[in-house]
Motif scaffolding. Structure first.
Motif, PDB file in Angstrom:
ATOM      1  N   CYS A   1       0.853  -1.186   0.000  1.00 28.54           N
ATOM      2  CA  CYS A   1       0.000   0.000   0.000  1.00 28.54           C
ATOM      3  C   CYS A   1       0.893   1.243   0.000  1.00 28.54           C
ATOM      4  O   CYS A   1       1.825   1.348   0.802  1.00 28.54           O
TER       5      CYS A   1
ATOM      6  N   CYS B   1       0.194   3.009   3.763  1.00 28.18           N
ATOM      7  CA  CYS B   1       0.546   2.410   5.059  1.00 28.18           C
ATOM      8  C   CYS B   1       1.631   1.344   4.935  1.00 28.18           C
ATOM      9  O   CYS B   1       2.165   0.896   5.949  1.00 28.18           O
TER      10      CYS B   1
ATOM     11  N   CYS C   1      -4.451   0.191   0.000  1.00 29.02           N
ATOM     12  CA  CYS C   1      -5.217  -0.917   0.577  1.00 29.02           C
ATOM     13  C   CYS C   1      -6.649  -0.468   0.902  1.00 29.02           C
ATOM     14  O   CYS C   1      -6.934   0.727   0.965  1.00 29.02           O
TER      15      CYS C   1
ATOM     16  N   CYS D   1      -6.934   2.014   3.893  1.00 33.48           N
ATOM     17  CA  CYS D   1      -6.480   3.382   3.598  1.00 33.48           C
ATOM     18  C   CYS D   1      -7.435   4.078   2.632  1.00 33.48           C
ATOM     19  O   CYS D   1      -7.666   5.293   2.742  1.00 33.48           O
TER      20      CYS D   1
HETATM   21 ZN   LIG Z   1      -2.897   1.078   3.432  1.00 37.43          ZN
END
Ligand SMILES: [Zn+2]
Length: 233
Positions: A18, A21, A33, A36
């Motif tokens: 991601c 993150c 992701c 997020c």
């Molecule tokens: Zn993420």
């Protein structure tokens, strides 16, 4: 979304993370992701591209038609880390993927309708040589892969600033940035609707300086896109 054997195989060889993150993406997730995607501080400026706080920041300075950023920039957050990584940690892929992701978020709002050319904010040749790439150009490449809009990589030129930028106060920096850009190829933008692209907008001084150069060409329409923008105070 169907995932091919090839994409699952590629995930095993080179796991995708991601961009915000750093968690490993599942085969169905793209760039960011699921968590997020839901929690990132989205501006939703693309819902109102002609009138939002980012567009208003340029009123009276530049004839901006549309302006939008994907997310708000705040220190010590995943967004700040993402911007830092794409600038300083040799991760042009993050800039490209975030560019494509942003484009796909903005396309349903017709943000790119009628736009003829993507113009990245240039770096000095020295900075680009040190970094190995220009993150704004990489963001443009991501937007290009989603929209097909061509990139004018050599439309603007940035000259070397003399002295240390970090030692200067904000107002001095704003004045310094105002005369480091030149319009190197007016023919490339004349008669066109140009989308000026940067990674993060803070005071807006850089985009203002670039935009003022672009509109020196004949009959230029101007819009702005950045990945992140500082939340208006
Ligand atoms: Zn993420």
């Amino acid at each position: 979304m169907r995932t091919s054997f090839l994409s699952r195989l590629l995930d095993t060889i080179a796991p995708r993370e991601c961009a915000l993150c750093g968690q490993r993406l599942s085969p169905t997730e793209m760039v960011v992701c699921g968590a997020c995607h839901l929690t990132m501080p989205a501006t939703h400026y693309a819902d109102h591209p002609t009138d939002n706080p980012m567009a208003r920041n340029f009123w009276g300075l530049l004839p901006v038609e549309r302006a939008a950023a994907l997310v708000y920039y705040q220190r010590d957050t995943p967004v700040a880390l993402m911007i830092h990584n794409l600038k300083y940690h040799n991760q042009p892929g993050i800039a490209r993927r975030m560019g494509e992701y942003t484009a796909r978020q903005f396309m349903p709002h017709h943000f790119f309708d009628g736009i003829d050319l993507l113009v990245p904010v240039p770096l000095t040749w020295r900075r680009q040589w040190q970094r190995g790439y220009n993150q704004s150009y990489e963001i443009c490449r991501g937007i290009n892969s989603a929209t097909g809009i061509p990139i004018g990589a050599k439309v603007l030129k940035r000259t070397q600033f003399k002295g240390s930028q970090t030692q200067l106060a904000t107002e001095e920096r704003r004045q310094n940035v105002s005369n480091v850009f030149t319009l190197a190829d007016p023919e490339a933008v004349s008669g066109k609707h140009v989308l000026l692209v940067d990674d993060v907008v803070t005071t807006g001084a850089t985009l203002t300086a670039c935009g003022q150069q672009l509109i020196k060409a004949n009959d230029v329409r101007l819009s702005l896109l950045s990945l992140a923008v500082v939340r208006p105070g």
